[in-house]
Design a protein around this motif. Structure first.
Motif, PDB file in Angstrom:
ATOM      1  N   PRO A 175     -13.137   1.443   3.089  1.00  0.00           N
ATOM      2  CA  PRO A 175     -11.799   2.049   3.078  1.00  0.00           C
ATOM      3  C   PRO A 175     -11.802   3.525   2.683  1.00  0.00           C
ATOM      4  N   THR A 176     -12.981   4.117   2.520  1.00  0.00           N
ATOM      5  CA  THR A 176     -13.065   5.489   2.007  1.00  0.00           C
ATOM      6  C   THR A 176     -12.249   6.465   2.843  1.00  0.00           C
ATOM      7  N   GLU A 177     -12.429   6.402   4.168  1.00  0.00           N
ATOM      8  CA  GLU A 177     -11.734   7.356   5.037  1.00  0.00           C
ATOM      9  C   GLU A 177     -10.223   7.174   4.968  1.00  0.00           C
ATOM     10  N   ASN A 178      -9.798   5.931   4.856  1.00  0.00           N
ATOM     11  CA  ASN A 178      -8.363   5.669   4.747  1.00  0.00           C
ATOM     12  C   ASN A 178      -7.807   6.241   3.447  1.00  0.00           C
ATOM     13  N   ILE A 179      -8.569   6.105   2.369  1.00  0.00           N
ATOM     14  CA  ILE A 179      -8.148   6.661   1.079  1.00  0.00           C
ATOM     15  C   ILE A 179      -8.048   8.174   1.173  1.00  0.00           C
ATOM     16  N   VAL A 180      -9.051   8.794   1.755  1.00  0.00           N
ATOM     17  CA  VAL A 180      -9.058  10.256   1.901  1.00  0.00           C
ATOM     18  C   VAL A 180      -7.855  10.724   2.714  1.00  0.00           C
ATOM     19  N   GLU A 181      -7.583  10.046   3.821  1.00  0.00           N
ATOM     20  CA  GLU A 181      -6.471  10.436   4.679  1.00  0.00           C
ATOM     21  C   GLU A 181      -5.131  10.282   3.961  1.00  0.00           C
ATOM     22  N   THR A 182      -5.010   9.198   3.207  1.00  0.00           N
ATOM     23  CA  THR A 182      -3.776   8.973   2.443  1.00  0.00           C
ATOM     24  C   THR A 182      -3.573  10.073   1.410  1.00  0.00           C
ATOM     25  N   LEU A 183      -4.644  10.391   0.684  1.00  0.00           N
ATOM     26  CA  LEU A 183      -4.552  11.436  -0.339  1.00  0.00           C
ATOM     27  C   LEU A 183      -4.189  12.780   0.273  1.00  0.00           C
ATOM     28  N   LEU A 184      -4.807  13.111   1.392  1.00  0.00           N
ATOM     29  CA  LEU A 184      -4.529  14.393   2.041  1.00  0.00           C
ATOM     30  C   LEU A 184      -3.089  14.464   2.538  1.00  0.00           C
TER      31      LEU A 184
END
Length: 225
Positions: free
Chosen positions: A5-14
């Motif tokens: 889920p790393t990329e999803n977390i990054v996208e959400t944070l951004l």
């Protein structure tokens, strides 16, 4: 094996960070415009009142980037820009509106709170004198807004605006707030409550003895709600 889920977390944070930063920029711009509108309105009021009474105090004072004051006779209106972006609870009409449900990122809001104090409270450093929240202006990343407050403020600005915030909206808001502050007078405390004082109270609070509360600004917690 589940997907990382790393990329999803990054996208959400951004995404959230970008929205919050734009929200804060919008509320900072609105705060500066409020200060400009305050100066313009006070200049007009001063010109009109000075002709009839030169002792009425009307002035605007910038305290810092997050606070300015408008003195209107015996009232001091304190405008405070909050540096945190917030959301409202789910039971707010705004949170349940189609506008927010359509795009949940619209729920993030910058806020400006407007308080009413007695000007003497600041002049004589009466630290226990109460202030009253007159209104709260909330702005999102699209620069749409709502304003919470009593009477006209709550009536006119309760729903999310159909268009971005304009200077005319801020001008109307300031006029309503000044009117409400001016129309609400001081109410003295009951005689039995101020019948007895100690020497310490006399020494520490000489200027506040017999001071009153503003009629019409009883907060909900004072009613036990």
């Amino acid at each position: 094996m589940s997907q990382d889920p790393t990329e999803n977390i990054v996208e959400t944070l951004l995404t959230k960070s970008t929205v919050k930063q734009q929200t804060y920029r919008n509320v900072c711009t609105a705060f500066k415009q409020l200060l400009e509108e305050a100066h313009l309105l006070v200049d007009v009021l001063s010109a009109k009142t000075t002709e009839r009474d030169q002792d009425i105090k009307l002035r605007v004072e910038s305290i810092n980037d997050q606070e300015f004051h408008i003195q209107v006779a015996g009232d001091l209106l304190v405008f405070v820009l909050h540096t945190n972006v917030i959301t409202l609870s789910d039971d707010y009409d705004y949170s349940k509106s189609e506008y927010v449900l359509e795009k949940p990122l619209r729920k993030y809001l910058g806020q400006i709170n407007i308080y009413n104090f007695m000007s003497d409270s600041f002049e004589f450093n009466r630290l226990n004198d109460p202030g009253y929240l007159l209104a709260r202006l909330l702005i999102n990343h699209e620069n749409h807004f709502i304003a919470e407050g009593d009477r006209q403020v709550g009536f006119m600005f309760k729903s999310a605006s159909s268009k971005p915030l304009e200077k005319v909206d801020l001008n109307i808001l300031i006029k309503i707030i000044i009117t409400q502050a001016a129309e609400n007078d001081l109410m003295a405390p009951p005689f039995p409550k101020i019948r007895h004082i100690s020497v310490r109270e006399k020494m520490e609070k000489t200027q506040s003895l017999g001071g009153g509360n503003k009629i019409g600004f009883q907060m909900s917690y004072q009613n036990g709600q």
